[in-house]
Motif scaffolding. Sequence first.
Motif, PDB file in Angstrom:
ATOM      1  N   UNK A   1       0.926  -1.312  -0.018  1.00 25.18           N
ATOM      2  CA  UNK A   1       0.042  -0.024   0.041  1.00 25.18           C
ATOM      3  C   UNK A   1       0.872   1.232   0.163  1.00 25.18           C
ATOM      4  N   UNK A   2       0.757   2.144  -0.972  1.00 26.37           N
ATOM      5  CA  UNK A   2       1.264   3.237  -1.074  1.00 26.37           C
ATOM      6  C   UNK A   2       0.599   4.389  -0.869  1.00 26.37           C
ATOM      7  N   UNK A   3       0.735   5.319  -0.162  1.00 30.02           N
ATOM      8  CA  UNK A   3      -0.165   6.670  -0.150  1.00 30.02           C
ATOM      9  C   UNK A   3      -0.073   7.425   1.476  1.00 30.02           C
ATOM     10  N   UNK A   4      -0.258   8.546   1.514  1.00 30.49           N
ATOM     11  CA  UNK A   4      -0.173   9.131   2.882  1.00 30.49           C
ATOM     12  C   UNK A   4      -1.724   8.729   3.466  1.00 30.49           C
ATOM     13  N   UNK A   5      -1.492   8.166   4.791  1.00 34.83           N
ATOM     14  CA  UNK A   5      -2.639   8.026   5.357  1.00 34.83           C
ATOM     15  C   UNK A   5      -3.330   6.460   4.947  1.00 34.83           C
ATOM     16  N   UNK A   6      -2.831   5.844   3.929  1.00 33.48           N
ATOM     17  CA  UNK A   6      -3.277   4.540   3.369  1.00 33.48           C
ATOM     18  C   UNK A   6      -2.648   3.422   4.454  1.00 33.48           C
ATOM     19  N   UNK A   7      -3.689   2.712   4.955  1.00 38.27           N
ATOM     20  CA  UNK A   7      -3.179   1.626   5.676  1.00 38.27           C
ATOM     21  C   UNK A   7      -4.052   0.523   5.785  1.00 38.27           C
ATOM     22  N   UNK A   8      -3.697  -0.630   6.260  1.00 37.93           N
ATOM     23  CA  UNK A   8      -4.616  -1.859   6.505  1.00 37.93           C
ATOM     24  C   UNK A   8      -4.293  -2.661   7.704  1.00 37.93           C
ATOM     25  N   UNK A   9      -5.226  -3.221   8.131  1.00 38.55           N
ATOM     26  CA  UNK A   9      -4.979  -4.104   9.596  1.00 38.55           C
ATOM     27  C   UNK A   9      -6.043  -5.314   9.467  1.00 38.55           C
ATOM     28  N   UNK A  10      -5.612  -6.406  10.101  1.00 39.46           N
ATOM     29  CA  UNK A  10      -6.557  -7.565  10.115  1.00 39.46           C
ATOM     30  C   UNK A  10      -7.191  -7.294  11.580  1.00 39.46           C
ATOM     31  N   UNK A  11      -8.415  -7.664  11.806  1.00 33.32           N
ATOM     32  CA  UNK A  11      -9.205  -7.867  13.053  1.00 33.32           C
ATOM     33  C   UNK A  11      -9.964  -8.990  12.718  1.00 33.32           C
ATOM     34  N   UNK A  12      -9.896 -10.018  13.683  1.00 33.02           N
ATOM     35  CA  UNK A  12     -10.715 -11.231  13.425  1.00 33.02           C
ATOM     36  C   UNK A  12     -10.808 -11.850  11.996  1.00 33.02           C
ATOM     37  N   UNK A  13     -11.827 -11.748  11.306  1.00 30.60           N
ATOM     38  CA  UNK A  13     -11.761 -12.406   9.952  1.00 30.60           C
ATOM     39  C   UNK A  13     -12.283 -11.395   8.931  1.00 30.60           C
ATOM     40  N   UNK A  14     -11.591  -9.974   9.201  1.00 30.77           N
ATOM     41  CA  UNK A  14     -11.817  -8.994   8.313  1.00 30.77           C
ATOM     42  C   UNK A  14     -10.682  -8.154   8.336  1.00 30.77           C
ATOM     43  N   UNK A  15     -10.340  -7.762   7.083  1.00 31.64           N
ATOM     44  CA  UNK A  15      -9.554  -6.783   6.703  1.00 31.64           C
ATOM     45  C   UNK A  15      -9.947  -5.525   6.460  1.00 31.64           C
TER      46      UNK A  15
ATOM     47  N   UNK B   1     -12.089 -14.554   3.016  1.00 33.15           N
ATOM     48  CA  UNK B   1     -12.817 -15.824   2.278  1.00 33.15           C
ATOM     49  C   UNK B   1     -12.408 -17.088   3.132  1.00 33.15           C
ATOM     50  N   UNK B   2     -13.205 -17.996   2.959  1.00 34.14           N
ATOM     51  CA  UNK B   2     -12.965 -19.174   3.694  1.00 34.14           C
ATOM     52  C   UNK B   2     -11.587 -19.817   2.801  1.00 34.14           C
ATOM     53  N   UNK B   3     -10.853 -20.608   3.721  1.00 35.87           N
ATOM     54  CA  UNK B   3      -9.489 -21.185   2.977  1.00 35.87           C
ATOM     55  C   UNK B   3      -8.658 -20.403   2.826  1.00 35.87           C
ATOM     56  N   UNK B   4      -8.525 -18.832   2.982  1.00 37.84           N
ATOM     57  CA  UNK B   4      -7.548 -17.826   2.740  1.00 37.84           C
ATOM     58  C   UNK B   4      -7.150 -17.238   4.055  1.00 37.84           C
ATOM     59  N   UNK B   5      -5.740 -17.107   3.967  1.00 44.31           N
ATOM     60  CA  UNK B   5      -5.331 -16.616   5.309  1.00 44.31           C
ATOM     61  C   UNK B   5      -4.422 -14.849   4.882  1.00 44.31           C
ATOM     62  N   UNK B   6      -5.043 -13.964   5.595  1.00 43.70           N
ATOM     63  CA  UNK B   6      -4.728 -12.701   5.360  1.00 43.70           C
ATOM     64  C   UNK B   6      -3.938 -12.229   6.349  1.00 43.70           C
ATOM     65  N   UNK B   7      -2.626 -11.770   6.252  1.00 45.57           N
ATOM     66  CA  UNK B   7      -1.887 -11.067   7.447  1.00 45.57           C
ATOM     67  C   UNK B   7      -1.200  -9.778   7.018  1.00 45.57           C
ATOM     68  N   UNK B   8      -1.044  -8.781   7.783  1.00 44.15           N
ATOM     69  CA  UNK B   8      -0.408  -7.680   7.655  1.00 44.15           C
ATOM     70  C   UNK B   8       0.610  -7.511   8.601  1.00 44.15           C
ATOM     71  N   UNK B   9       1.962  -7.594   8.207  1.00 48.07           N
ATOM     72  CA  UNK B   9       3.168  -7.542   9.128  1.00 48.07           C
ATOM     73  C   UNK B   9       3.293  -6.140   9.433  1.00 48.07           C
ATOM     74  N   UNK B  10       2.976  -5.123   8.689  1.00 44.72           N
ATOM     75  CA  UNK B  10       3.045  -3.815   9.329  1.00 44.72           C
ATOM     76  C   UNK B  10       1.684  -2.964   8.421  1.00 44.72           C
ATOM     77  N   UNK B  11       1.348  -1.723   8.491  1.00 44.02           N
ATOM     78  CA  UNK B  11       0.252  -1.075   7.942  1.00 44.02           C
ATOM     79  C   UNK B  11       0.361  -0.884   6.613  1.00 44.02           C
TER      80      UNK B  11
END
Length: 177
Positions: free
Chosen positions: A89-103, A118-128
């Motif tokens: 992700x590139x851009x000022x103020x752009x960020x992501x995080x995983x909470x439970x089963x939601x990105x 989705x079922x069968x998929x793992x999403x991780x965020x090492x940083x924002x």
Amino acid sequence: MSRIGKNPVDIPEGVNVDLAGQVVTAKGKLGELSVTLSHEVEVSREGEQIWVKPRTDELSARKMWGTSRTLINNLVAGVSEGFSRNLEIQGVGYRAQVQGKELIMQLGLSYEIRFPVPEGITIECSDQTHIFVSGADKQKVGQTASEIRGFRPPEPYKGKGIRYEGEYVFRKEGKKK
């Protein structure tokens, strides 16, 4: 002759492959996947290898030969090693995080985007600013990464947005006075 189809699919240690007619099922440490192949190809197992051959010499059968072999190879590789896509992700103020089963993503909009995993998929965020999508099904991993990228694709003027890791974004020159 298909350059891909003529090669066998090697079955690694710890993967169990079952052939039932045109249905191929692979079971390994990352789960179980199955695919139904076209009736135009013939699948056989010889020891620890799977061979795919066309039933006839028609053009459609030869087209499905390499495709079927690749689908079987993706099954075997998926249940043994898995597949992954990395997003930046590139851009000022752009960020992501995983909470439970939601990105949850903030992408410069007045609201946050909540993407259900989705079922069968793992999403991780090492940083924002980095998203790691992984799973056993290659098609599902690619589709999920594409949907996430589709929320804010990289724009050509400043390069802001979500891009695949290593993706080159052609930059345009802005207005001139």
